[in-house]
Design a protein around this motif. Structure first.
Motif, PDB file in Angstrom:
ATOM      1  N   ARG A   8       0.831  -1.215   0.000  1.00 55.12           N
ATOM      2  CA  ARG A   8       0.000   0.000   0.000  1.00 55.12           C
ATOM      3  C   ARG A   8       0.859   1.256   0.000  1.00 55.12           C
ATOM      4  N   ILE A   9       1.919   1.232   0.806  1.00 53.76           N
ATOM      5  CA  ILE A   9       2.830   2.381   0.868  1.00 53.76           C
ATOM      6  C   ILE A   9       3.515   2.574  -0.475  1.00 53.76           C
ATOM      7  N   ALA A  10       3.972   1.484  -1.089  1.00 59.08           N
ATOM      8  CA  ALA A  10       4.635   1.568  -2.388  1.00 59.08           C
ATOM      9  C   ALA A  10       3.690   2.109  -3.458  1.00 59.08           C
ATOM     10  N   VAL A  11       2.444   1.683  -3.430  1.00 61.95           N
ATOM     11  CA  VAL A  11       1.466   2.174  -4.405  1.00 61.95           C
ATOM     12  C   VAL A  11       1.253   3.665  -4.212  1.00 61.95           C
ATOM     13  N   GLN A  12       1.127   4.109  -2.956  1.00 61.43           N
ATOM     14  CA  GLN A  12       0.945   5.539  -2.685  1.00 61.43           C
ATOM     15  C   GLN A  12       2.152   6.346  -3.175  1.00 61.43           C
ATOM     16  N   LEU A  13       3.355   5.856  -2.857  1.00 63.19           N
ATOM     17  CA  LEU A  13       4.560   6.599  -3.204  1.00 63.19           C
ATOM     18  C   LEU A  13       4.802   6.655  -4.701  1.00 63.19           C
ATOM     19  N   PHE A  14       4.731   5.511  -5.358  1.00 62.30           N
ATOM     20  CA  PHE A  14       5.161   5.439  -6.743  1.00 62.30           C
ATOM     21  C   PHE A  14       4.022   5.559  -7.746  1.00 62.30           C
ATOM     22  N   ASP A  15       2.928   4.886  -7.545  1.00 62.20           N
ATOM     23  CA  ASP A  15       1.843   4.898  -8.517  1.00 62.20           C
ATOM     24  C   ASP A  15       0.968   6.136  -8.409  1.00 62.20           C
ATOM     25  N   ASN A  16       0.773   6.646  -7.224  1.00 57.78           N
ATOM     26  CA  ASN A  16      -0.096   7.808  -7.031  1.00 57.78           C
ATOM     27  C   ASN A  16       0.674   9.134  -7.048  1.00 57.78           C
ATOM     28  N   GLY A  17       1.984   9.106  -7.258  1.00 59.30           N
ATOM     29  CA  GLY A  17       2.768  10.324  -7.410  1.00 59.30           C
ATOM     30  C   GLY A  17       3.126  11.040  -6.130  1.00 59.30           C
ATOM     31  N   VAL A  18       2.992  10.387  -4.988  1.00 58.36           N
ATOM     32  CA  VAL A  18       3.294  11.055  -3.721  1.00 58.36           C
ATOM     33  C   VAL A  18       4.784  11.378  -3.616  1.00 58.36           C
ATOM     34  N   LEU A  19       5.637  10.500  -4.098  1.00 62.33           N
ATOM     35  CA  LEU A  19       7.086  10.737  -4.039  1.00 62.33           C
ATOM     36  C   LEU A  19       7.460  11.977  -4.846  1.00 62.33           C
ATOM     37  N   ARG A  20       6.866  12.135  -6.014  1.00 60.28           N
ATOM     38  CA  ARG A  20       7.116  13.314  -6.844  1.00 60.28           C
ATOM     39  C   ARG A  20       6.681  14.583  -6.103  1.00 60.28           C
ATOM     40  N   LEU A  21       5.531  14.522  -5.437  1.00 60.18           N
ATOM     41  CA  LEU A  21       5.044  15.680  -4.684  1.00 60.18           C
ATOM     42  C   LEU A  21       5.956  16.025  -3.513  1.00 60.18           C
ATOM     43  N   ILE A  22       6.510  15.004  -2.872  1.00 60.26           N
ATOM     44  CA  ILE A  22       7.444  15.244  -1.763  1.00 60.26           C
ATOM     45  C   ILE A  22       8.671  15.986  -2.264  1.00 60.26           C
ATOM     46  N   PHE A  23       9.217  15.548  -3.402  1.00 60.91           N
ATOM     47  CA  PHE A  23      10.402  16.205  -3.951  1.00 60.91           C
ATOM     48  C   PHE A  23      10.084  17.624  -4.419  1.00 60.91           C
ATOM     49  N   GLU A  24       8.926  17.847  -5.015  1.00 59.96           N
ATOM     50  CA  GLU A  24       8.535  19.198  -5.431  1.00 59.96           C
ATOM     51  C   GLU A  24       8.398  20.116  -4.222  1.00 59.96           C
ATOM     52  N   ASN A  25       7.762  19.633  -3.163  1.00 57.57           N
ATOM     53  CA  ASN A  25       7.578  20.433  -1.971  1.00 57.57           C
ATOM     54  C   ASN A  25       8.920  20.755  -1.326  1.00 57.57           C
ATOM     55  N   THR A  26       9.813  19.772  -1.301  1.00 60.35           N
ATOM     56  CA  THR A  26      11.144  19.983  -0.721  1.00 60.35           C
ATOM     57  C   THR A  26      11.937  20.997  -1.527  1.00 60.35           C
ATOM     58  N   ARG A  27      11.876  20.901  -2.851  1.00 64.12           N
ATOM     59  CA  ARG A  27      12.569  21.861  -3.709  1.00 64.12           C
ATOM     60  C   ARG A  27      12.023  23.266  -3.476  1.00 64.12           C
ATOM     61  N   ASN A  28      10.702  23.405  -3.418  1.00 64.34           N
ATOM     62  CA  ASN A  28      10.097  24.715  -3.187  1.00 64.34           C
ATOM     63  C   ASN A  28      10.495  25.278  -1.828  1.00 64.34           C
ATOM     64  N   MET A  29      10.569  24.410  -0.821  1.00 62.13           N
ATOM     65  CA  MET A  29      10.972  24.855   0.501  1.00 62.13           C
ATOM     66  C   MET A  29      12.421  25.343   0.488  1.00 62.13           C
ATOM     67  N   ALA A  30      13.296  24.619  -0.212  1.00 62.90           N
ATOM     68  CA  ALA A  30      14.702  25.020  -0.265  1.00 62.90           C
ATOM     69  C   ALA A  30      14.867  26.374  -0.955  1.00 62.90           C
ATOM     70  N   VAL A  31      14.171  26.582  -2.052  1.00 64.48           N
ATOM     71  CA  VAL A  31      14.283  27.851  -2.778  1.00 64.48           C
ATOM     72  C   VAL A  31      13.746  29.000  -1.939  1.00 64.48           C
ATOM     73  N   SER A  32      12.582  28.828  -1.343  1.00 58.51           N
ATOM     74  CA  SER A  32      12.016  29.918  -0.549  1.00 58.51           C
ATOM     75  C   SER A  32      12.834  30.168   0.723  1.00 58.51           C
ATOM     76  N   THR A  33      13.457  29.130   1.259  1.00 57.70           N
ATOM     77  CA  THR A  33      14.331  29.314   2.420  1.00 57.70           C
ATOM     78  C   THR A  33      15.567  30.116   2.041  1.00 57.70           C
ATOM     79  N   LEU A  34      16.122  29.842   0.875  1.00 58.10           N
ATOM     80  CA  LEU A  34      17.284  30.610   0.419  1.00 58.10           C
ATOM     81  C   LEU A  34      16.926  32.070   0.165  1.00 58.10           C
ATOM     82  N   ILE A  35      15.730  32.318  -0.362  1.00 61.66           N
ATOM     83  CA  ILE A  35      15.272  33.700  -0.553  1.00 61.66           C
ATOM     84  C   ILE A  35      15.159  34.400   0.798  1.00 61.66           C
TER      85      ILE A  35
END
Length: 122
Positions: A8-35
């Protein structure tokens, strides 16, 4: 075969795109933190070599922009969590982790700048 809970966890992470969303959120946090850290650096160090009318005011405006971006990123993450029907305690823990990571990155950037970009031991 994988146990059902891991599957179930693997399906959420990989098939439902949760992992991609985690990386996008982390990238956005890093950029706004640097600003935000850049604005704090201007406020902390004063005018320096900047050729602005009021560098401190500009620094505060940059901090406000970075903080707003951080808040929007946090709200986006919480909105996505609420749509996943996650537990309220998980949302609170993730919000606290977000704030902690943000603060540590700001301190890291400011300390790196104060050290002149040198390594840890220099």
């Amino acid at each position: 075969m994988l146990p059902a809970s891991i599957r179930r966890i693997a399906v959420q992470l990989f098939d439902n795109g949760v992992l991609r969303l985690i990386f996008e959120n982390t990238r956005n946090m890093a950029v706004s933190t640097l600003i935000t850290a850049a604005g704090l650096e201007v406020v902390r160090e004063g005018p320096g070599e900047l050729d602005l009318v009021n560098p401190t005011l500009v620094g505060y405006v940059v901090v406000a922009i970075g903080g707003s971006l951080l808040l929007l990123n946090l709200l986006d993450g919480l909105w996505r969590l609420s749509r996943m029907k996650s537990h309220l305690l998980l949302q609170i823990l993730l919000c606290a982790a977000y704030a902690f990571i943000f603060w540590r990155v700001v301190l890291l950037v400011l300390n790196f700048k104060a050290g002149g970009g040198m390594g840890m031991g220099n």
